[in-house]
Design an enzyme around this catalytic site. Sequence first.
Site, PDB file in Angstrom:
ATOM      1  N   ARG A   1      -7.143  46.222  60.741  1.00  9.72           N
ATOM      2  CA  ARG A   1      -6.875  46.260  62.179  1.00  9.72           C
ATOM      3  C   ARG A   1      -5.652  45.422  62.544  1.00  9.72           C
ATOM      4  NH1 ARG A   1      -6.723  50.001  64.718  1.00  9.72           N
ATOM      5  NH2 ARG A   1      -5.512  49.201  66.385  1.00  9.72           N
ATOM      6  N   ALA A   2      -5.498  44.273  61.890  1.00 12.55           N
ATOM      7  CA  ALA A   2      -4.330  43.425  62.153  1.00 12.55           C
ATOM      8  C   ALA A   2      -3.047  44.160  61.770  1.00 12.55           C
ATOM      9  CB  ALA A   2      -4.445  42.115  61.379  1.00 12.55           C
TER      10      ALA A   2
ATOM     11  N   GLY B   1      -4.215  34.836  61.340  1.00 13.54           N
ATOM     12  CA  GLY B   1      -5.394  34.417  62.084  1.00 13.54           C
ATOM     13  C   GLY B   1      -6.457  35.494  62.161  1.00 13.54           C
ATOM     14  N   TYR B   2      -6.025  36.723  62.357  1.00 15.68           N
ATOM     15  CA  TYR B   2      -6.967  37.841  62.485  1.00 15.68           C
ATOM     16  C   TYR B   2      -7.685  38.104  61.166  1.00 15.68           C
ATOM     17  CZ  TYR B   2      -8.580  42.136  64.868  1.00 15.68           C
ATOM     18  OH  TYR B   2      -9.322  43.110  65.488  1.00 15.68           O
TER      19      TYR B   2
ATOM     20  N   ASN C   1      -2.436  46.955  64.352  1.00 23.99           N
ATOM     21  CA  ASN C   1      -1.955  46.410  65.627  1.00 23.99           C
ATOM     22  C   ASN C   1      -0.484  46.015  65.542  1.00 23.99           C
ATOM     23  OD1 ASN C   1      -4.482  46.745  66.679  1.00 23.99           O
ATOM     24  ND2 ASN C   1      -5.044  44.594  66.594  1.00 23.99           N
TER      25      ASN C   1
ATOM     26  N   ARG D   1      -6.883  35.378  66.220  1.00 25.33           N
ATOM     27  CA  ARG D   1      -5.733  36.184  66.643  1.00 25.33           C
ATOM     28  C   ARG D   1      -5.305  35.891  68.077  1.00 25.33           C
ATOM     29  NH1 ARG D   1      -9.950  39.033  68.531  1.00 25.33           N
ATOM     30  NH2 ARG D   1      -9.607  40.667  70.074  1.00 25.33           N
TER      31      ARG D   1
ATOM     32  N   ARG E   1      -8.178  46.504  50.146  1.00 23.44           N
ATOM     33  CA  ARG E   1      -8.862  47.718  49.677  1.00 23.44           C
ATOM     34  C   ARG E   1      -9.323  47.546  48.232  1.00 23.44           C
ATOM     35  NH1 ARG E   1      -8.883  52.189  52.655  1.00 23.44           N
ATOM     36  NH2 ARG E   1      -7.377  52.442  54.339  1.00 23.44           N
ATOM     37  N   ARG E   2      -8.452  47.008  47.400  1.00 23.92           N
ATOM     38  CA  ARG E   2      -8.806  46.805  45.990  1.00 23.92           C
ATOM     39  C   ARG E   2      -9.911  45.764  45.845  1.00 23.92           C
ATOM     40  NH1 ARG E   2      -2.658  46.637  43.673  1.00 23.92           N
ATOM     41  NH2 ARG E   2      -2.270  48.877  43.832  1.00 23.92           N
TER      42      ARG E   2
ATOM     43  N   TYR F   1      -0.469  35.826  64.020  1.00 21.30           N
ATOM     44  CA  TYR F   1      -1.502  36.738  64.503  1.00 21.30           C
ATOM     45  C   TYR F   1      -2.197  37.405  63.326  1.00 21.30           C
ATOM     46  CZ  TYR F   1      -3.447  41.072  66.401  1.00 21.30           C
ATOM     47  OH  TYR F   1      -4.278  42.117  66.715  1.00 21.30           O
ATOM     48  N   PHE F   2      -1.416  37.938  62.407  1.00 22.23           N
ATOM     49  CA  PHE F   2      -1.967  38.629  61.243  1.00 22.23           C
ATOM     50  C   PHE F   2      -2.822  37.671  60.415  1.00 22.23           C
ATOM     51  CE2 PHE F   2      -1.980  40.196  56.919  1.00 22.23           C
ATOM     52  CZ  PHE F   2      -2.289  41.533  57.100  1.00 22.23           C
TER      53      PHE F   2
END
Length: 118
Positions: A36-37, A81-82, A40, A89, A15-16, A78-79
């Site tokens: 999104r990661a 990779g996404y 999820n 992911r 965000r920053r 997963y995180f």
Amino acid sequence: VLFLAYFAMQVIYARRKYKISPPETTGHPEFERTFRAQANCSEYFPIFISLLWVAGIFFHQGVTAACGLLYLYTRLKYFQGYTMAAQGRLAPLYASAWLLWLLVGLALAGLLAHFLWP
């Protein structure tokens, strides 16, 4: 809980970096993937904890702990990779889903053994 905190911090950093103020959830594609990661992973955490708890109590603590550690590792992958690319992911997603199903099986086996075979 540390994993969830790490994922949440990554969203804050994104965000920053891309100047996306809450409550916005759209913007730069890298921010959207990171957000999104994190979402999820947070959505699946209660399922994971519940299965881990039941399998650990009714099946075997050591086997369940090993599955839990592997699940956390696959969720971290997963995180990571996404956040790099949406396709990154997939392999960890399939591995974490397989581990959740394994925990379901362990929990069911433990429950059946406990309640049906004294």
